[in-house]
Enzyme design. Structure first.
Site, PDB file in Angstrom:
ATOM      1  N   HIS A  45       9.566   4.634  -2.265  1.00 16.30           N
ATOM      2  CA  HIS A  45      10.011   3.386  -1.591  1.00 16.30           C
ATOM      3  C   HIS A  45      10.990   2.744  -1.815  1.00 16.30           C
ATOM      4  O   HIS A  45      11.147   1.832  -2.848  1.00 16.30           O
ATOM      5  CB  HIS A  45       8.523   2.756  -1.953  1.00 16.30           C
ATOM      6  CG  HIS A  45       7.194   3.167  -1.598  1.00 16.30           C
ATOM      7  ND1 HIS A  45       6.806   4.157  -2.673  1.00 16.30           N
ATOM      8  CD2 HIS A  45       6.227   3.234  -0.858  1.00 16.30           C
ATOM      9  CE1 HIS A  45       5.516   4.585  -2.089  1.00 16.30           C
ATOM     10  NE2 HIS A  45       5.330   3.765  -1.045  1.00 16.30           N
ATOM     11  N   HIS A 276      10.235   1.461   4.172  1.00 14.43           N
ATOM     12  CA  HIS A 276       9.265   1.104   3.095  1.00 14.43           C
ATOM     13  C   HIS A 276       8.851   2.517   2.251  1.00 14.43           C
ATOM     14  O   HIS A 276       9.175   1.974   1.226  1.00 14.43           O
ATOM     15  CB  HIS A 276       7.694   0.951   4.157  1.00 14.43           C
ATOM     16  CG  HIS A 276       6.536   0.797   3.120  1.00 14.43           C
ATOM     17  ND1 HIS A 276       6.296  -0.036   2.213  1.00 14.43           N
ATOM     18  CD2 HIS A 276       5.740   1.830   2.851  1.00 14.43           C
ATOM     19  CE1 HIS A 276       5.236   0.253   1.506  1.00 14.43           C
ATOM     20  NE2 HIS A 276       4.845   1.526   1.703  1.00 14.43           N
TER      21      HIS A 276
HETATM   22  C1  LIG Z   1      -5.328  -0.932  -2.661  1.00 19.34           C
HETATM   23  C2  LIG Z   1      -4.229  -0.311  -2.002  1.00 19.34           C
HETATM   24  N1  LIG Z   1      -4.578  -0.016  -0.795  1.00 19.34           N
HETATM   25  C3  LIG Z   1      -3.543   0.784  -0.218  1.00 19.34           C
HETATM   26  C4  LIG Z   1      -2.299   1.045  -0.827  1.00 19.34           C
HETATM   27  C5  LIG Z   1      -1.327   1.880  -0.066  1.00 19.34           C
HETATM   28  N2  LIG Z   1      -0.167   1.201   0.128  1.00 19.34           N
HETATM   29  C6  LIG Z   1       0.928   0.879  -0.483  1.00 19.34           C
HETATM   30  S1  LIG Z   1       2.104   0.072  -0.195  1.00 19.34           S
HETATM   31  C7  LIG Z   1       1.026  -0.839   1.057  1.00 19.34           C
HETATM   32  C8  LIG Z   1       1.558  -1.703   2.091  1.00 19.34           C
HETATM   33  C9  LIG Z   1       2.973  -1.796   2.063  1.00 19.34           C
HETATM   34  O1  LIG Z   1       3.490  -3.411   2.614  1.00 19.34           O
HETATM   35  P1  LIG Z   1       3.712  -4.304   1.588  1.00 19.34           P
HETATM   36  O2  LIG Z   1       2.889  -4.707   0.494  1.00 19.34           O
HETATM   37  O3  LIG Z   1       4.219  -5.478   2.392  1.00 19.34           O
HETATM   38  O4  LIG Z   1       5.125  -3.673   0.737  1.00 19.34           O
HETATM   39  P2  LIG Z   1       6.478  -3.569   1.474  1.00 19.34           P
HETATM   40  O5  LIG Z   1       6.255  -2.744   2.911  1.00 19.34           O
HETATM   41  O6  LIG Z   1       7.047  -4.841   1.921  1.00 19.34           O
HETATM   42  O7  LIG Z   1       7.250  -2.700   0.546  1.00 19.34           O
HETATM   43  C10 LIG Z   1      -0.092   0.096   1.291  1.00 19.34           C
HETATM   44  C11 LIG Z   1      -1.081  -0.111   2.201  1.00 19.34           C
HETATM   45  C12 LIG Z   1      -2.315   0.544  -2.190  1.00 19.34           C
HETATM   46  N3  LIG Z   1      -0.982   1.016  -2.665  1.00 19.34           N
HETATM   47  N4  LIG Z   1      -3.080  -0.059  -2.621  1.00 19.34           N
END
Ligand SMILES: Cc1ncc(C[n+]2csc(CCOP(=O)(O)OP(=O)(O)O)c2C)c(N)n1
Length: 677
Positions: A45, A276
């Site tokens: 990421h 991402h």
């Molecule tokens: C409990 C949980 N659910 C789902 C995920 C899979 N997952 C990893 S990052 C993410 C969301 C990414 O959005 P954000 O938190 O805003 O991170 P960014 O895109 O800004 O890096 C998800 C759904 C996870 N790591 N943990």
């Protein structure tokens, strides 16, 4: 700032007004390493490290108190990357600051087998990683426990030894998870003003812009929970500095929403979900490098590296002064502080357990094991000063608050009892944080059925090898009238399935004391104590060695060569003993084996297991729960007396009869099986 603006700036070579080129070069070093490592690994990421690089640079180079030569220094500030998917941010920072283990070779081997740069940060795997993160929300929950532990330890040992902050970098995902609500509510209530959350407010998640699924005003939400909260430009080093400076002086926990651009610097992907969770790709990477004025793969400009390394030495003098203060403490205080922080258990625990065991053996009480646990805790809380108890609002049912304990309260952290509120997940996550912080053994309680609500944090405790203790009462249909919503049936199996989780289900007061002793002497993983609501008659009357340590042991021998062996746990041990009393007069030599811990037993060498299992023709397991897991002991042809579905609402004795978990049914099953074979 948009990627276009970065490019424009790079092209005309003029720093944007108010920007500090030295800061930019340091922040860009993080971006560069993150891009290259993800590209090389072909997974990872890049977006978060690129977006949050400015925040991390200000925090690590101007605020954070730490010493790369001693990552475990007890008075260091804690930094938790709650958004664990952005792991390259912390690996890059550890390398840049000069943490010895995180070399450039390790960065190049990001996400590869045997490297210390795992996909998500893992505590115990990489020096400098305070907790294992990846499941969103957990890091924030851990940080609440760390910040609480800091205040509690300071209350006990003084602020000259314990005076540090806990910083969290949290993403949209962290704040969307339900756990975050429990965590921020608890921190706000307890006024943990040394907890500072930097929210990477980039408005992007995996599916796309956050507007697809969320419209919460996070600043207002935190404020409503008793936090100080504000919004800043997360690419403005001065604004970041000012906000953290203000947060350090706050009388409440602080959340700083740092508006950032995910994938900052990437010409096309910046500000989109494309940045991402996948490598940028050759073209985009080259464009970002050009825009940010960066060199080849894994190259860090020497001036930026030198500035980072200098930042890594910032706290040396403070660390040395701290060591002097510790050395100047009276020898007993110093020794106790060092013992507590090293996780060494107090020498008084063994004798205290032995004395109570003598007493229980002389007058074995007929009590519920939750009550037996309270009896044990009356003694253990005296003998083990680092033991911190609590409950998710079931204190009178869990029997965890012994007479000698006082409450932890907002602004008053000298107590040893934590009212976690109705927040099982928040409690379990905070317990992990308390343990990771050091100085305490965290023990939290709820009903066994609600382990479901705490399970994600329990799993991480097992993964990290944290010696937390869960008191989980009302452990079967034996809780009676509350009915099937409250009666666990699959939970013992589900918890036993977690690697490194130890589940105990003691049968009486002596076994309960033994299980407590094992839970508190364990230092490499968590323990569940599954305890009854209903009274149990004593199964043991000896004050001898800790039999529960064997996992399973012969409690009652047969008269002659055994034809049947009855294996039972907890409240069903008395049923097994009653069944034995029915079978022996009918000429069926019957053994009873108590199995306080299936996992402990199955972990023993094969010959010892065989000796305990024995070779009686009929093997029966009795547990008021599902069969799953028992075949490892009774074999596929063994008989199981327990539950096959959900329970029901009724007085517990009626339920045991209704579901056929009685001595008569056990004896009948054994007799039928013997006739058949
Ligand atoms: C409990 C949980 N659910 C789902 C995920 C899979 N997952 C990893 S990052 C993410 C969301 C990414 O959005 P954000 O938190 O805003 O991170 P960014 O895109 O800004 O890096 C998800 C759904 C996870 N790591 N943990």
């Amino acid at each position: 700032m948009t990627a276009r603006a970065v490019q424009d700036r790079a092209q005309d070579g003029v720093p944007e007004r108010g920007r500090d080129p030295a800061h930019d070069r340091m922040a860009n070093a993080i971006r560069s390493l993150a891009m290259d490592a993800v590209e090389q690994a072909k997974s990872g990421h890049p977006g978060l490290p690129m977006g949050a690089a400015d925040v991390a640079t200000v925090l690590f180079t101007r605020f954070l108190k730490f010493d790369p030569t001693d990552p475990a220094w007890p008075d260091r500030d804690r930094f938790v990357l709650s958004a664990g998917h952005g792991s390259m941010l912390i690996y890059a920072v550890l390398y840049l600051l000069g943490y010895e283990a995180t070399t450039i070779e390790q960065i190049k081997r990001f996400r590869q087998l045997g490297s210390i740069t795992a996909g998500h940060p893992e505590h115990g795997h990489t020096p400098g990683i305070e907790t294992t993160t990846g499941p969103l929300g957990q890091g924030l929950g851990n940080a609440v426990g760390m910040a609480l532990a800091e205040r509690m330890l300071a209350a006990q040992f003084g602020e000259d030894l314990v005076d540090h902050h806990t910083f969290v970098l949290a993403s949209d995902g962290d704040l969307m998870e339900g756990l975050s609500q429990e965590a921020i509510a608890l921190a706000g209530h307890l006024k943990l003003n040394k907890l500072i959350v930097l929210f990477d407010d980039n408005g992007i998640s995996i599916d796309g812009p956050l507007t697809l699924s969320d419209s919460v005003d996070q600043v207002k939400r935190f404020q409503a929970a008793g936090w100080a909260a504000s919004r800043i430009d997360g690419h403005d080093a001065d604004a970041i500095y000012q906000a953290i400076e203000a947060a350090r002086k706050s009388d409440r926990p602080t959340m700083i929403a740092c508006k950032t651009t995910i994938g900052f610097g990437a010409p096309k992907k910046a500000g989109t979900s494309k940045a991402h969770g996948e490598p940028l790709g050759a073209e985009e990477l080259a464009g970002a490098k050009q825009a940010l004025g960066l060199g080849g793969a894994f190259e860090v400009p020497p001036d930026a590296l030198a500035a980072w390394r200098a930042a890594g030495e910032r706290s040396r003098a403070i660390h040395a002064e701290w060591k002097q203060r510790l050395a100047a403490k009276p020898a007993d205080v110093r020794a106790e502080f060092v013992r507590r922080l090293s996780g060494i258990r107090p020498s008084g625990m063994g004798p205290a357990v032995a004395a109570l065991k003598q007493k229980l053996a002389l007058e074995p009480p007929t009590v519920a094991t939750r009550k037996a646990s309270e009896i044990a805790l009356e003694v253990l809380t005296e003998a083990v000063p680092e033991l911190v108890l609590g409950s998710a609002d079931l204190t009178p049912s869990n029997n965890t608050r012994t007479k000698n304990l006082t409450d932890v309260a907002p602004g008053s952290y000298g107590g040893r009892y934590i009212h976690y509120g109705i927040r099982e997940h928040g409690m379990a996550a905070a317990m992990n944080g308390i343990t990771l912080h050091g100085g305490f053994i965290a023990c939290g309680a709820t009903f066994l059925v609600f382990s479901d609500y705490a399970r994600p944090s329990m799993r991480l405790a097992a993964l990290m090898g944290l010696p937390v203790v869960y008191v989980m009462t009302h452990d079967s249909i034996g809780l009676g009238e509350d009915g099937p919503t409250h009666q666990p049936v699959e939970h013992l199996a589900a918890l036993r399935a977690i690697p490194n989780m130890r589940v105990f289900r003691p049968a009486d007061a002596i076994e309960t004391l033994e299980c407590w002793q094992l839970a508190l002497t364990r230092t490499d993983g968590p323990t569940v104590l599954a305890l009854t609501r209903q009274n149990l008659s004593p199964a043991r009357r000896d004050a001898g060695p800790n039999r529960c340590a064997e996992g399973a042991y012969e409690l009652a021998a047969p008269k002659g060569a055994a034809q049947a062996t009855l294996f039972a746990t907890g409240s069903e041990v008395e049923i097994a003993l009653a069944a034995q009393a029915l079978l022996e007069p009918r000429g069926i030599a019957t053994r009873v084996v108590s199995v306080p811990s299936v996992e402990l037993f199955l972990g023993r060498p094969a010959d010892q297991r065989r000796a305990v299992i024995g070779n009686a023709k009929v093997k029966v397991a009795i547990e008021a729960a599902v069969r799953q897991g028992w075949d490892a002991i009774i074999g596929p042809d063994g008989l199981f007396v327990g539950m096959t579905g959900f329970g029901a609402s009724a007085p517990y004795k009626d339920l045991y009869r209704h579901f056929g978990i009685t001595a008569e049914k056990v004896a009948e099953a054994v007799l039928t099986k013997i006739k058949e074979t």
